[in-house]
Design a protein around this motif. Structure first.
Motif, PDB file in Angstrom:
ATOM      1  N   SER A 285       0.765  -1.335   0.299  1.00 18.18           N
ATOM      2  CA  SER A 285      -0.176   0.218   0.240  1.00 18.18           C
ATOM      3  C   SER A 285       1.059   1.223   0.221  1.00 18.18           C
ATOM      4  N   ARG A 286       2.082   1.413   0.743  1.00 21.14           N
ATOM      5  CA  ARG A 286       3.078   2.310   0.374  1.00 21.14           C
ATOM      6  C   ARG A 286       3.420   2.691  -0.713  1.00 21.14           C
ATOM      7  N   ARG A 287       4.103   1.224  -1.431  1.00 18.97           N
ATOM      8  CA  ARG A 287       4.456   1.364  -2.840  1.00 18.97           C
ATOM      9  C   ARG A 287       3.485   1.829  -3.710  1.00 18.97           C
ATOM     10  N   LEU A 288       2.472   1.478  -3.295  1.00 19.46           N
ATOM     11  CA  LEU A 288       1.345   2.299  -4.186  1.00 19.46           C
ATOM     12  C   LEU A 288       1.279   3.791  -4.248  1.00 19.46           C
ATOM     13  N   ILE A 289       0.804   4.513  -2.897  1.00 21.50           N
ATOM     14  CA  ILE A 289       1.399   6.015  -2.927  1.00 21.50           C
ATOM     15  C   ILE A 289       2.575   6.446  -3.177  1.00 21.50           C
ATOM     16  N   ALA A 290       3.440   5.620  -3.143  1.00 22.86           N
ATOM     17  CA  ALA A 290       4.801   6.202  -3.350  1.00 22.86           C
ATOM     18  C   ALA A 290       4.597   6.434  -4.801  1.00 22.86           C
ATOM     19  N   ALA A 291       4.315   5.140  -5.464  1.00 24.52           N
ATOM     20  CA  ALA A 291       4.690   5.517  -7.629  1.00 24.52           C
ATOM     21  C   ALA A 291       3.391   6.940  -7.393  1.00 24.52           C
ATOM     22  N   GLU A 292       2.060   7.016  -7.158  1.00 22.15           N
ATOM     23  CA  GLU A 292       1.573   8.354  -7.593  1.00 22.15           C
ATOM     24  C   GLU A 292       2.456  10.075  -6.920  1.00 22.15           C
ATOM     25  N   VAL A 293       2.802   9.767  -6.208  1.00 20.82           N
ATOM     26  CA  VAL A 293       3.485  10.702  -5.634  1.00 20.82           C
ATOM     27  C   VAL A 293       4.273  11.273  -6.528  1.00 20.82           C
ATOM     28  N   LEU A 294       5.064  10.110  -6.979  1.00 20.45           N
ATOM     29  CA  LEU A 294       6.419  10.173  -7.756  1.00 20.45           C
ATOM     30  C   LEU A 294       5.513  10.262  -9.306  1.00 20.45           C
ATOM     31  N   GLY A 295       4.317   9.734  -9.516  1.00 17.68           N
ATOM     32  CA  GLY A 295       4.238   9.791 -10.767  1.00 17.68           C
ATOM     33  C   GLY A 295       3.502  12.331 -10.730  1.00 17.68           C
ATOM     34  N   ALA A 296       3.068  12.426  -9.449  1.00 17.92           N
ATOM     35  CA  ALA A 296       2.957  13.839  -9.674  1.00 17.92           C
ATOM     36  C   ALA A 296       3.763  14.703  -9.345  1.00 17.92           C
ATOM     37  N   ILE A 297       4.870  14.301  -9.393  1.00 20.37           N
ATOM     38  CA  ILE A 297       5.802  15.062  -9.141  1.00 20.37           C
ATOM     39  C   ILE A 297       6.188  15.094 -10.803  1.00 20.37           C
ATOM     40  N   GLY A 298       6.502  14.762 -11.093  1.00 15.28           N
ATOM     41  CA  GLY A 298       6.545  14.444 -12.743  1.00 15.28           C
ATOM     42  C   GLY A 298       8.326  14.987 -13.057  1.00 15.28           C
ATOM     43  N   SER A 299       9.122  14.803 -12.003  1.00 14.05           N
ATOM     44  CA  SER A 299      10.393  14.625 -13.082  1.00 14.05           C
ATOM     45  C   SER A 299      11.339  13.817 -13.291  1.00 14.05           C
ATOM     46  N   PRO A 300      11.376  14.307 -14.497  1.00 13.16           N
ATOM     47  CA  PRO A 300      12.784  13.017 -14.900  1.00 13.16           C
ATOM     48  C   PRO A 300      13.116  12.119 -14.106  1.00 13.16           C
ATOM     49  N   THR A 301      13.752  12.673 -12.772  1.00  9.53           N
ATOM     50  CA  THR A 301      14.547  11.902 -11.549  1.00  9.53           C
ATOM     51  C   THR A 301      13.470  10.883 -11.082  1.00  9.53           C
ATOM     52  N   ALA A 302      12.142  11.445 -11.650  1.00 11.14           N
ATOM     53  CA  ALA A 302      10.930  10.456 -10.898  1.00 11.14           C
ATOM     54  C   ALA A 302      10.536   9.737 -11.502  1.00 11.14           C
ATOM     55  N   ARG A 303      10.546   9.367 -12.761  1.00  7.62           N
ATOM     56  CA  ARG A 303      10.311   8.618 -14.075  1.00  7.62           C
ATOM     57  C   ARG A 303      11.197   7.655 -14.094  1.00  7.62           C
ATOM     58  N   ASP A 304      12.229   8.001 -13.843  1.00 12.73           N
ATOM     59  CA  ASP A 304      13.095   6.775 -13.591  1.00 12.73           C
ATOM     60  C   ASP A 304      13.152   5.733 -12.304  1.00 12.73           C
ATOM     61  N   ALA A 305      13.072   6.239 -11.203  1.00 13.77           N
ATOM     62  CA  ALA A 305      12.694   5.770 -10.400  1.00 13.77           C
ATOM     63  C   ALA A 305      11.002   4.846 -10.371  1.00 13.77           C
ATOM     64  N   LEU A 306      10.961   5.356 -11.469  1.00  8.88           N
ATOM     65  CA  LEU A 306       8.995   4.663 -11.612  1.00  8.88           C
ATOM     66  C   LEU A 306       9.505   3.133 -12.620  1.00  8.88           C
TER      67      LEU A 306
END
Length: 123
Positions: free
Chosen positions: A69-90
Motif C-alpha cells: 500500500s505504501r509502494r502504491l502511494i509512493a508511485a502516485e507521489v512520484l508520478g505527480a512530481i513529474g520530474s525526470p528522476t521520478a520517471r527513472d525511479a518509476l
C-alpha cells in the motif's frame, strides 16, 4: 523559539485540509524522510508533491522497500512530481516489482505522469 517545522509537520499529519502541507512542502528542507513515515496521510503526500524533486529520493526509497500500500502511494507521489528522476525511479521499480497491483499502480503513475492523482489533490 517556536519550532515552526515541527508545528507544520504535526498540522499536516493531523489536519491535512489545512494549508500546512503547501507551506511545509515549500520549505524545501530535510523533512522529506519524516514525511514519508506518514505517507498514507493526504497532507504528507501533498507536501511531498509540492516539494518536488528534493523529495524524489526519499519517496523512491519507499517505492523500493515499503509495503504494497505504501509502494502504491509512493508511485502516485512520484508520478505527480513529474520530474525526470521520478520517471527513472518509476521505470526501474516497474522492472523489479513483483506485486501485480503495485505494478498496475506504477503503470498508472507513468500514464498520468506530471498530474496529481485525485487522492492527494490540494484542497
Amino acid at each position: 523559539m517556536v519550532n515552526v517545522r515541527g508545528y507544520l509537520t504535526n498540522d499536516v499529519i493531523r489536519r491535512p485540509e489545512q494549508e500546512s502541507a503547501l507551506i511545509l512542502g515549500r520549505l524545501r528542507d530535510s523533512l522529506t524522510t519524516q514525511l514519508t513515515l506518514y505517507l498514507e496521510r493526504d497532507g504528507a503526500a501533498t507536501a511531498l508533491i509540492e516539494l518536488g524533486e528534493p523529495a524524489v529520493q526519499a519517496v523512491s526509497d519507499v517505492l523500493q522497500v515499503g509495503g504494497p500500500s505504501r509502494r502504491l502511494i509512493a508511485a502516485e507521489v512520484l508520478g505527480a512530481i513529474g520530474s525526470p528522476t521520478a520517471r527513472d525511479a518509476l521505470t526501474m521499480a516497474l522492472k523489479t516489482e513483483s506485486d501485480a497491483s503495485v505494478r498496475q499502480g506504477i503503470q498508472t503513475a507513468l500514464s498520468r505522469f506530471g498530474q496529481r492523482p485525485p487522492s492527494v489533490e490540494v484542497r
